[in-house]
Design a protein around this motif. Structure first.
Motif, PDB file in Angstrom:
ATOM      1  N   VAL A  28       0.838  -1.201   0.000  1.00  0.00           N
ATOM      2  CA  VAL A  28       0.000   0.000   0.000  1.00  0.00           C
ATOM      3  C   VAL A  28       0.871   1.249   0.000  1.00  0.00           C
ATOM      4  O   VAL A  28       0.586   2.225  -0.705  1.00  0.00           O
ATOM      5  CB  VAL A  28      -0.951  -0.004   1.214  1.00  0.00           C
ATOM      6  N   TYR A  32       1.439   4.823  -3.178  1.00  0.00           N
ATOM      7  CA  TYR A  32       1.300   6.277  -3.069  1.00  0.00           C
ATOM      8  C   TYR A  32       1.782   6.976  -4.341  1.00  0.00           C
ATOM      9  O   TYR A  32       1.091   7.820  -4.911  1.00  0.00           O
ATOM     10  CB  TYR A  32       2.093   6.800  -1.864  1.00  0.00           C
ATOM     11  N   LEU A 170      -3.885   1.692   5.612  1.00  0.00           N
ATOM     12  CA  LEU A 170      -4.970   1.719   4.625  1.00  0.00           C
ATOM     13  C   LEU A 170      -5.749   3.026   4.692  1.00  0.00           C
ATOM     14  O   LEU A 170      -6.130   3.578   3.658  1.00  0.00           O
ATOM     15  CB  LEU A 170      -5.913   0.527   4.848  1.00  0.00           C
ATOM     16  N   ILE A 171      -5.973   3.524   5.901  1.00  0.00           N
ATOM     17  CA  ILE A 171      -6.681   4.800   6.053  1.00  0.00           C
ATOM     18  C   ILE A 171      -5.884   5.919   5.394  1.00  0.00           C
ATOM     19  O   ILE A 171      -6.437   6.756   4.669  1.00  0.00           O
ATOM     20  CB  ILE A 171      -6.931   5.105   7.545  1.00  0.00           C
ATOM     21  N   LEU A 174      -6.205   5.622   1.584  1.00  0.00           N
ATOM     22  CA  LEU A 174      -7.526   6.047   1.103  1.00  0.00           C
ATOM     23  C   LEU A 174      -7.655   7.564   1.122  1.00  0.00           C
ATOM     24  O   LEU A 174      -8.232   8.160   0.203  1.00  0.00           O
ATOM     25  CB  LEU A 174      -8.619   5.405   1.967  1.00  0.00           C
ATOM     26  N   VAL A 177      -5.774   8.889  -1.913  1.00  0.00           N
ATOM     27  CA  VAL A 177      -6.539   8.741  -3.159  1.00  0.00           C
ATOM     28  C   VAL A 177      -7.658   9.780  -3.220  1.00  0.00           C
ATOM     29  O   VAL A 177      -7.871  10.435  -4.250  1.00  0.00           O
ATOM     30  CB  VAL A 177      -7.124   7.320  -3.277  1.00  0.00           C
ATOM     31  N   LEU A 178      -8.374   9.926  -2.115  1.00  0.00           N
ATOM     32  CA  LEU A 178      -9.499  10.869  -2.075  1.00  0.00           C
ATOM     33  C   LEU A 178      -9.028  12.300  -2.311  1.00  0.00           C
ATOM     34  O   LEU A 178      -9.640  13.045  -3.096  1.00  0.00           O
ATOM     35  CB  LEU A 178     -10.207  10.759  -0.722  1.00  0.00           C
TER      36      LEU A 178
END
Length: 200
Positions: A28, A32, A170-171, A174, A177-178
């Motif tokens: 993950v 990035y 993971l947070i 995310l 990405v957002l």
């Protein structure tokens, strides 16, 4: 929280419970740069990709520092946890935090002072210098948090909280990405948005 019990569980079970979340977490983390590249390539163009690629070696250096400090802290901490030495456990955690500051603050300062020389050394030109500089600013500021988060993540794994470590990673991914989607696609601030998103 589902802590891993290092004393009672089988080695094979421990490997699965610790190694798999750690591998996913590392994967993950590697995504990035790919996420930034995707959004920048589609909504900024080839120059935007050039900005990211020029700074990429510095990102890898920061990732290496994160791995070094996190793994070293975790290895030392694990020994103290095994010995049930609470005083040294606290001491090792404090030393890990201090090492992050000791290593990263001078690096950040150097990146700001010698930013143009560093960027030219990594292939920047007159056309790409300004964009690469913007991206580097955000990477530099965010690096202390990236390294600190990695160190904390490895500390959690030492305490058997591999799932919690993965969830935190993971947070962050995310959110990255957002923010890329909002800032690059909708707000349209290009490489500035990509750099800001990468800080998280």
């Amino acid at each position: 929280m589902n802590s891993v019990n290092f004393e009672k569980e089988k080695i094979s079970t421990l490997l699965i419970k610790i190694a798999i979340p750690l591998m996913i977490s590392m994967l993950v983390t590697e995504l990035y740069n790919m996420v930034d590249t995707y959004f920048v390539s589609h909504y900024v163009g080839s120059l935007g990709i050039a900005y990211i690629m020029i700074v990429f070696p510095l990102q890898r250096f920061i990732a290496a520092m994160a791995s070094m400090l996190g793994t070293g802290t975790s290895a030392t901490l694990s020994r103290q946890i095994g010995l049930k030495d609470e005083e040294n456990i606290r001491s090792v955690i404090n030393q890990g935090v201090n090492l992050v500051l000791l290593f990263m603050v001078p690096i950040i300062i150097l990146l700001f002072i010698f930013q143009d020389q560093i960027l030219y050394a990594f292939g920047a030109s007159a056309d790409t210098l300004e964009g690469a500089r913007i991206y580097l600013h955000y990477i530099s500021i965010g690096s202390i948090f990236i390294v600190g988060t990695n160190c904390i993540s490895r500390v959690l794994i030492s305490f058997g909280e591999s799932k919690l470590s993965l969830q935190a990673t993971l947070i962050g991914a995310l959110i990255n990405v957002l923010l890329d989607y909002i800032l690059v696609v909708h707000v349209k601030i290009g490489i500035t948005g990509a750099g800001f998103a990468t800080m998280f």
